[in-house]
Design a protein around this motif. Structure first.
Motif, short mmCIF file in Angstrom:
data_model
loop_
_atom_site.label_atom_id
_atom_site.label_comp_id
_atom_site.label_asym_id
_atom_site.label_seq_id
_atom_site.Cartn_x
_atom_site.Cartn_y
_atom_site.Cartn_z
N GLY A 1 35.06 -30.15 3.41
CA GLY A 1 34.78 -28.77 3.05
C GLY A 1 35.99 -28.17 2.34
O GLY A 1 37.13 -28.46 2.69
N LEU A 2 35.75 -27.38 1.31
CA LEU A 2 36.82 -26.73 0.56
C LEU A 2 36.79 -25.23 0.82
O LEU A 2 35.73 -24.65 1.05
N TRP A 3 37.94 -24.58 0.73
CA TRP A 3 38.04 -23.13 0.84
C TRP A 3 37.29 -22.59 2.06
O TRP A 3 36.50 -21.65 1.97
N ASN A 4 37.55 -23.21 3.21
CA ASN A 4 37.03 -22.74 4.51
C ASN A 4 35.53 -22.94 4.66
O ASN A 4 34.91 -22.39 5.57
N ALA A 5 34.89 -23.73 3.80
CA ALA A 5 33.47 -24.05 3.97
C ALA A 5 33.30 -25.05 5.11
O ALA A 5 34.19 -25.88 5.35
N THR A 6 32.19 -24.96 5.82
CA THR A 6 31.91 -25.93 6.88
C THR A 6 31.79 -27.32 6.26
O THR A 6 31.01 -27.51 5.32
N PRO A 7 32.55 -28.29 6.74
CA PRO A 7 32.51 -29.63 6.14
C PRO A 7 31.11 -30.23 6.16
O PRO A 7 30.36 -30.08 7.12
N VAL A 8 30.77 -30.94 5.08
CA VAL A 8 29.46 -31.57 4.94
C VAL A 8 29.64 -33.00 4.46
O VAL A 8 30.67 -33.36 3.91
N ILE A 9 28.61 -33.81 4.68
CA ILE A 9 28.62 -35.17 4.15
C ILE A 9 28.34 -35.12 2.65
O ILE A 9 28.05 -34.05 2.09
N GLN A 10 28.41 -36.27 1.98
CA GLN A 10 28.11 -36.30 0.56
C GLN A 10 26.70 -35.79 0.32
O GLN A 10 25.76 -36.13 1.03
N GLN A 11 26.53 -34.94 -0.70
CA GLN A 11 25.24 -34.34 -0.99
C GLN A 11 24.30 -35.34 -1.66
O GLN A 11 24.74 -36.20 -2.42
N ALA A 12 23.02 -35.21 -1.37
CA ALA A 12 22.03 -36.12 -1.95
C ALA A 12 21.93 -35.93 -3.45
O ALA A 12 22.19 -34.84 -3.98
N ALA A 13 21.52 -36.98 -4.15
CA ALA A 13 21.42 -36.92 -5.61
C ALA A 13 20.38 -35.90 -6.07
O ALA A 13 20.46 -35.38 -7.18
N THR A 14 19.41 -35.58 -5.21
CA THR A 14 18.35 -34.65 -5.58
C THR A 14 18.69 -33.20 -5.21
O THR A 14 17.90 -32.30 -5.49
N THR A 15 19.85 -32.97 -4.61
CA THR A 15 20.24 -31.62 -4.23
C THR A 15 20.55 -30.79 -5.47
O THR A 15 21.20 -31.28 -6.40
N ASP A 16 20.07 -29.56 -5.50
CA ASP A 16 20.38 -28.65 -6.60
C ASP A 16 21.89 -28.59 -6.79
O ASP A 16 22.65 -28.48 -5.82
N LEU A 17 22.35 -28.66 -8.05
CA LEU A 17 23.78 -28.73 -8.33
C LEU A 17 24.52 -27.51 -7.77
O LEU A 17 25.58 -27.64 -7.18
N GLY A 18 23.97 -26.32 -7.98
CA GLY A 18 24.61 -25.12 -7.47
C GLY A 18 24.70 -25.13 -5.96
O GLY A 18 25.71 -24.74 -5.37
N THR A 19 23.63 -25.60 -5.29
CA THR A 19 23.62 -25.68 -3.84
C THR A 19 24.65 -26.69 -3.34
O THR A 19 25.37 -26.44 -2.38
N ALA A 20 24.74 -27.84 -4.03
CA ALA A 20 25.70 -28.87 -3.62
C ALA A 20 27.14 -28.35 -3.72
O ALA A 20 27.96 -28.56 -2.83
N LEU A 21 27.44 -27.64 -4.82
CA LEU A 21 28.79 -27.09 -4.99
C LEU A 21 29.07 -26.01 -3.95
O LEU A 21 30.19 -25.90 -3.44
N ALA B 1 28.49 -19.07 -2.47
CA ALA B 1 27.05 -19.22 -2.32
C ALA B 1 26.33 -18.16 -3.15
O ALA B 1 26.82 -17.06 -3.37
N GLY B 2 25.15 -18.49 -3.63
CA GLY B 2 24.36 -17.58 -4.44
C GLY B 2 23.46 -18.35 -5.38
O GLY B 2 23.66 -19.54 -5.59
N THR B 3 22.47 -17.66 -5.93
CA THR B 3 21.50 -18.35 -6.79
C THR B 3 21.82 -18.26 -8.26
O THR B 3 21.24 -18.97 -9.07
N ALA B 4 22.73 -17.37 -8.65
CA ALA B 4 23.06 -17.22 -10.07
C ALA B 4 24.27 -18.07 -10.40
O ALA B 4 25.38 -17.76 -10.01
N TYR B 5 24.07 -19.17 -11.09
CA TYR B 5 25.19 -20.02 -11.45
C TYR B 5 24.98 -20.58 -12.86
O TYR B 5 24.51 -21.68 -13.05
N PRO B 6 25.31 -19.78 -13.85
CA PRO B 6 25.20 -20.26 -15.24
C PRO B 6 26.15 -21.42 -15.50
O PRO B 6 27.26 -21.45 -14.97
#
Length: 197
Positions: A73-93, A101-106
């Motif tokens: 986890g970066l910048w105090n985010a809860t640590p997670v395992i490697q994200q799945a290949a099908t995970t939305d890019l914005g969600t994975a980041l 976090a948020g839905t607007a990520y140009p």
């Protein structure tokens, strides 16, 4: 020597410590100077001094996480395992903490973008060209259909012509309006759009 009587594989800045090796040891809070350590297991935190860096090698390189099941986890985010290949890019980041976090990520890039899979989007704004590959088509739906130009003031053209707004209404042949006048107006509209030379 360590608190359990075993020698330590690190060197401390205090002069009474010396560089020695051992299997395990308990280390209380001390300042460690530059030494070579084969493996270092830390039970809690490593706190970096301001402007201190983690320097890695330039030959094989360094992995942060040596298995996909390890959590980061970066910048105090809860640590997670490697994200799945099908995970939305914005969600994975967001999950790893690389973005808020948020839905607007140009996504903005100054270089070329090659997309090999299907792209699904609600709205797409393109500031320059869209180049279709040979035999590539624009496929539309069969229910509501697709408009090319959603207002009469928007400009369109084909075959390299200068884009124009929608042509004015052409008066039907009747009364004082001759067939020649109407045909010339139709030809002008079609020619301006680029359908004919």
């Amino acid at each position: 020597m360590g608190q359990n009587g075993k020698a330590l594989g690190v060197a401390f800045s205090k002069p009474e410590f010396e560089t020695i090796t051992a299997d395990t040891a308990t280390i209380t809070t001390q300042t460690v100077t530059t030494e070579n350590v084969t493996d270092l297991n830390v039970a809690n935190d490593i706190t970096m001094a301001d402007s201190g860096n983690i320097i890695v090698n330039a030959t094989t390189g360094t992995k942060i996480g040596t298995a996909t099941s390890q959590k980061i986890g970066l910048w105090n985010a809860t640590p997670v395992i490697q994200q799945a290949a099908t995970t939305d890019l914005g969600t994975a980041l967001s999950n790893i903490g690389a973005r808020a976090a948020g839905t607007a990520y140009p996504i903005t890039t100054s270089g070329a973008v090659a997309l090999t899979g299907e792209v699904t989007t609600t709205n797409l704004t393109v500031t320059n060209d869209i180049t279709m590959g040979d035999a590539g088509n624009i496929v539309v739906d069969t229910t509501t259909g697709t408009q090319i130009g959603t207002a009469a003031s928007q400009k369109l053209a084909t075959y390299g012509k200068t884009p124009v707004i929608q042509a004015s209404a052409i008066v039907a042949v009747e009364g004082t309006v001759s067939l020649t006048t109407t045909l010339n107006a139709l030809l002008s509209a079609v020619r301006n759009f680029g359908i004919i030379a």
